[in-house]
Motif scaffolding. Sequence first.
Motif, mmCIF file in Angstrom:
data_model
loop_
_atom_site.group_PDB
_atom_site.id
_atom_site.type_symbol
_atom_site.label_atom_id
_atom_site.label_comp_id
_atom_site.label_asym_id
_atom_site.label_seq_id
_atom_site.Cartn_x
_atom_site.Cartn_y
_atom_site.Cartn_z
ATOM 1 N N TYR A 67 0.866 -1.186 0.000
ATOM 2 C CA TYR A 67 0.000 0.000 0.000
ATOM 3 C C TYR A 67 0.897 1.229 0.000
ATOM 4 O O TYR A 67 2.087 1.150 0.279
ATOM 5 N N VAL A 68 0.301 2.371 -0.358
ATOM 6 C CA VAL A 68 1.046 3.627 -0.386
ATOM 7 C C VAL A 68 0.402 4.597 0.603
ATOM 8 O O VAL A 68 -0.812 4.568 0.820
ATOM 9 N N THR A 69 1.232 5.469 1.194
ATOM 10 C CA THR A 69 0.748 6.450 2.146
ATOM 11 C C THR A 69 1.339 7.820 1.822
ATOM 12 O O THR A 69 2.354 7.921 1.135
ATOM 13 N N ASN A 70 0.696 8.856 2.349
ATOM 14 C CA ASN A 70 1.176 10.213 2.129
ATOM 15 C C ASN A 70 0.672 11.103 3.254
ATOM 16 O O ASN A 70 -0.455 10.945 3.715
ATOM 17 N N LYS B 233 -9.183 2.920 -2.624
ATOM 18 C CA LYS B 233 -9.644 1.784 -1.828
ATOM 19 C C LYS B 233 -8.467 1.242 -1.033
ATOM 20 O O LYS B 233 -7.303 1.409 -1.419
ATOM 21 N N ILE B 234 -8.781 0.584 0.075
ATOM 22 C CA ILE B 234 -7.751 -0.031 0.915
ATOM 23 C C ILE B 234 -8.335 -1.292 1.554
ATOM 24 O O ILE B 234 -9.473 -1.290 2.037
ATOM 25 N N ASP C 241 -4.825 -4.379 5.375
ATOM 26 C CA ASP C 241 -3.709 -3.447 5.205
ATOM 27 C C ASP C 241 -3.907 -2.181 6.037
ATOM 28 O O ASP C 241 -2.947 -1.611 6.553
ATOM 29 N N LEU C 242 -5.149 -1.733 6.154
ATOM 30 C CA LEU C 242 -5.438 -0.551 6.968
ATOM 31 C C LEU C 242 -5.075 -0.803 8.423
ATOM 32 O O LEU C 242 -4.418 0.023 9.072
ATOM 33 N N ALA C 243 -5.477 -1.962 8.938
ATOM 34 C CA ALA C 243 -5.136 -2.314 10.318
ATOM 35 C C ALA C 243 -3.625 -2.454 10.488
ATOM 36 O O ALA C 243 -3.057 -1.992 11.484
ATOM 37 N N LYS D 160 1.186 13.878 14.407
ATOM 38 C CA LYS D 160 0.543 15.181 14.154
ATOM 39 C C LYS D 160 0.306 15.416 12.655
ATOM 40 O O LYS D 160 0.380 16.543 12.161
ATOM 41 N N HIS D 161 -0.008 14.333 11.957
ATOM 42 C CA HIS D 161 -0.357 14.425 10.538
ATOM 43 C C HIS D 161 -1.592 13.563 10.246
ATOM 44 O O HIS D 161 -1.829 12.545 10.895
ATOM 45 N N ARG D 162 -2.344 13.995 9.238
ATOM 46 C CA ARG D 162 -3.301 13.117 8.597
ATOM 47 C C ARG D 162 -2.539 12.230 7.610
ATOM 48 O O ARG D 162 -1.451 12.601 7.175
ATOM 49 N N VAL D 163 -3.138 11.095 7.273
ATOM 50 C CA VAL D 163 -2.453 10.179 6.356
ATOM 51 C C VAL D 163 -3.437 9.694 5.292
ATOM 52 O O VAL D 163 -4.511 9.187 5.602
ATOM 53 N N GLY D 164 -3.056 9.891 4.029
ATOM 54 C CA GLY D 164 -3.757 9.272 2.928
ATOM 55 C C GLY D 164 -3.185 7.890 2.684
ATOM 56 O O GLY D 164 -1.973 7.677 2.797
ATOM 57 N N ILE D 165 -4.046 6.936 2.345
ATOM 58 C CA ILE D 165 -3.600 5.551 2.149
ATOM 59 C C ILE D 165 -4.392 4.903 1.034
ATOM 60 O O ILE D 165 -5.563 5.221 0.812
ATOM 61 N N SER D 166 -3.746 4.004 0.297
ATOM 62 C CA SER D 166 -4.416 3.289 -0.785
ATOM 63 C C SER D 166 -3.626 2.035 -1.114
ATOM 64 O O SER D 166 -2.411 2.016 -0.995
ATOM 65 N N ASN D 167 -4.327 1.001 -1.560
ATOM 66 C CA ASN D 167 -3.657 -0.183 -2.128
ATOM 67 C C ASN D 167 -3.138 0.145 -3.514
ATOM 68 O O ASN D 167 -3.634 1.049 -4.180
#
Length: 209
Positions: free
Chosen positions: A167-170, A181-182, A186-188, A202-209
Motif C-alpha cells: 500500500y502507499v501512504t502520504n 480503496k484499501i 492493510d489498513l489495520a 501530528k499528521h493526517r495520512v492518505g492511504i491506498s492499495n
Amino acid sequence: MKIIIFGATGMVGSRLVKQALHMGHQVRAFGRNVFTADLPENDNLELIQGALFDEKEVFTAIKGCDAVLSALGGAPNGLDVTRSLGMKNIVTQMQKAGVKRIVGLGGLGVLNAEDDTFLLDAPDYPAQYIPVGKEHLKAYEFLKASSLDWTFVCSPDIIDAEVTGTYVTNADYAPVPNAYKINVGDLALFMLTELEKNEYVKHRVGISN
C-alpha cells in the motif's frame, strides 16, 4: 505495548484486535458488545464493556495503556455523532490519564486538496459522503487542538479483504497512485505499524492499495 482499541467490534476494529494480538501486544477491546462479538480468546486480550460517552468508563479503560487506537464507526447520515463526540471524550480522557499516543481512523475528505482546502469542500466531492465527512472533520479538529501525539488515517473505501502488505501512504494529501480503496487488513496493519514507527505524528495520512 499495552493498547486500547475503541470500535473494537467493527470491521476495522476487530482486525486491529487480531493483528495486535498476533504482534504480541497486550490489548484492551472497548465497546458495548465486546462479549458477544467474534473476538479471539487470548490471554493478552481484555474485554471492556462500556459506553463511549461515559467519561469515567473511558478514563478507566485508557488509564495504564501505552497507546490508543480508534476505529469508531456509525451511521453515515450525519446525525450519528459517535465519531466526533466519541473522539472528543477519548481525547479528554487521554489527557487526564497522561496517555499521549493515538492513531485514529477518519475519511478521505479530511485530506488536503491541491489548494490546501479539504477534499470534502471540493465541488465534485460525492454528496452522499459529505455528512460523514463532516463528522470525521470534527474528530480531526479535536485531535489537532489537543496536546496528544496523534495520527489521523483518512481512508478511502475500505474493502473487506486480507493483508497484502502493499500500500502507499502520504502525509496530509491523498497518495499517488491512488486507487481510492484499501483492504481492511492493510489498513489495520498500517495503523499498528504507525504506533511503533511514529512516522506521521501530528499528521493526517492518505492511504491506498
